[in-house]
Design a protein around this motif. Sequence first.
Motif, mmCIF file in Angstrom:
data_model
loop_
_atom_site.group_PDB
_atom_site.id
_atom_site.type_symbol
_atom_site.label_atom_id
_atom_site.label_comp_id
_atom_site.label_asym_id
_atom_site.label_seq_id
_atom_site.Cartn_x
_atom_site.Cartn_y
_atom_site.Cartn_z
ATOM 1 N N ARG A 97 29.402 -63.548 -87.404
ATOM 2 C CA ARG A 97 28.103 -63.113 -87.711
ATOM 3 C C ARG A 97 27.605 -61.890 -87.033
ATOM 4 O O ARG A 97 26.920 -60.995 -87.427
ATOM 5 C CB ARG A 97 26.949 -64.372 -87.789
ATOM 6 N N TRP A 98 27.829 -61.807 -85.730
ATOM 7 C CA TRP A 98 27.507 -60.845 -84.912
ATOM 8 C C TRP A 98 27.863 -59.522 -85.374
ATOM 9 O O TRP A 98 27.347 -58.351 -84.844
ATOM 10 C CB TRP A 98 27.607 -61.140 -83.477
ATOM 11 N N ARG A 112 21.879 -60.071 -95.771
ATOM 12 C CA ARG A 112 22.482 -61.489 -96.296
ATOM 13 C C ARG A 112 23.671 -61.446 -96.954
ATOM 14 O O ARG A 112 24.517 -62.316 -97.006
ATOM 15 C CB ARG A 112 21.271 -62.498 -96.610
ATOM 16 N N ARG A 113 23.602 -60.664 -98.173
ATOM 17 C CA ARG A 113 24.584 -60.384 -98.837
ATOM 18 C C ARG A 113 25.741 -59.937 -98.367
ATOM 19 O O ARG A 113 26.881 -60.423 -98.543
ATOM 20 C CB ARG A 113 24.121 -59.583 -100.181
ATOM 21 N N ALA A 114 25.746 -58.856 -97.440
ATOM 22 C CA ALA A 114 26.714 -58.254 -96.722
ATOM 23 C C ALA A 114 27.582 -59.459 -95.796
ATOM 24 O O ALA A 114 28.610 -59.598 -95.627
ATOM 25 C CB ALA A 114 26.374 -57.157 -95.969
ATOM 26 N N GLU A 128 35.270 -63.139 -97.106
ATOM 27 C CA GLU A 128 36.513 -62.668 -96.800
ATOM 28 C C GLU A 128 37.160 -63.227 -95.501
ATOM 29 O O GLU A 128 38.404 -63.313 -95.751
ATOM 30 C CB GLU A 128 36.186 -61.042 -96.557
ATOM 31 N N VAL A 129 36.509 -63.331 -94.462
ATOM 32 C CA VAL A 129 37.422 -63.816 -93.298
ATOM 33 C C VAL A 129 37.946 -65.299 -93.564
ATOM 34 O O VAL A 129 39.073 -65.246 -93.500
ATOM 35 C CB VAL A 129 36.552 -63.736 -92.221
ATOM 36 N N ARG A 133 33.152 -68.922 -103.117
ATOM 37 C CA ARG A 133 31.942 -69.177 -104.049
ATOM 38 C C ARG A 133 30.832 -70.010 -103.174
ATOM 39 O O ARG A 133 29.539 -69.502 -103.302
ATOM 40 C CB ARG A 133 32.273 -70.024 -105.040
ATOM 41 N N MET A 134 31.192 -70.917 -102.357
ATOM 42 C CA MET A 134 30.336 -71.448 -101.381
ATOM 43 C C MET A 134 29.606 -70.603 -100.454
ATOM 44 O O MET A 134 28.527 -70.877 -100.300
ATOM 45 C CB MET A 134 30.971 -72.779 -100.666
ATOM 46 N N LEU A 135 30.384 -69.860 -99.725
ATOM 47 C CA LEU A 135 29.844 -68.806 -98.619
ATOM 48 C C LEU A 135 29.030 -67.871 -99.386
ATOM 49 O O LEU A 135 27.974 -67.386 -98.675
ATOM 50 C CB LEU A 135 31.021 -68.326 -98.033
ATOM 51 N N ARG A 136 29.105 -67.584 -100.622
ATOM 52 C CA ARG A 136 28.530 -66.505 -101.306
ATOM 53 C C ARG A 136 27.346 -67.084 -102.101
ATOM 54 O O ARG A 136 26.575 -66.402 -102.537
ATOM 55 C CB ARG A 136 29.513 -65.888 -102.481
#
Length: 187
Positions: free
Chosen positions: A62-63, A81-83, A90-91, A111-114
């Motif tokens: 996140r950092w 937040r979208r980025a 992706e990671v 999908r969950m993370l987005r």
Amino acid sequence: MTTALARVIDAIDAANAKDPRQDEGQPEALLYGQRMSEELARLFPDASEPLQIAARGQHVERWKLARSEYPEGRAGYLAWRRAQAEHHAEVVCTLMETEGYGVEDTEAAGRMLRKQGIKRDTEVQALEDVICFVFLKWYFAPFAEKHSPEKIESIVQKTARKMSSEARARVLTEFDLPAPLATAFQD
């Protein structure tokens, strides 16, 4: 826990151990991931492997995307937040592919993370409920100390709107919220 699941969790933790920010003497993202897994296990003990991975990877690296690199205000915040969601997905999906997870599982975690399908997809909603519980349990009090009562009320209302009705009901039994804030969680 399967070997592949354990290796993905370990890889997420290794990435998050590099977080230069500290919380309670630990890298912030590492601690957050551990808290997410703990709450997921408590709230959804039968969670699928993609959901377990998404929970642990919710703030992976996140950092690396600083909020300060985006414009001030709500539009900049939402773009950040979208980025972040794209980066986390992706990671995590790359780590899953490396450990042999198939397309269906990696796409589910992505999908969950987005947050694609919130309120429609049970696993996306489960992840969001866990995120909200983690916020309320570990991050709400420090947040509240820094903000006005109006801002706090607004954040609590937004948090409650994201949650399932079951999770909102559970909040009312697990947290001792002041009456004005508790109303946000009542159906």
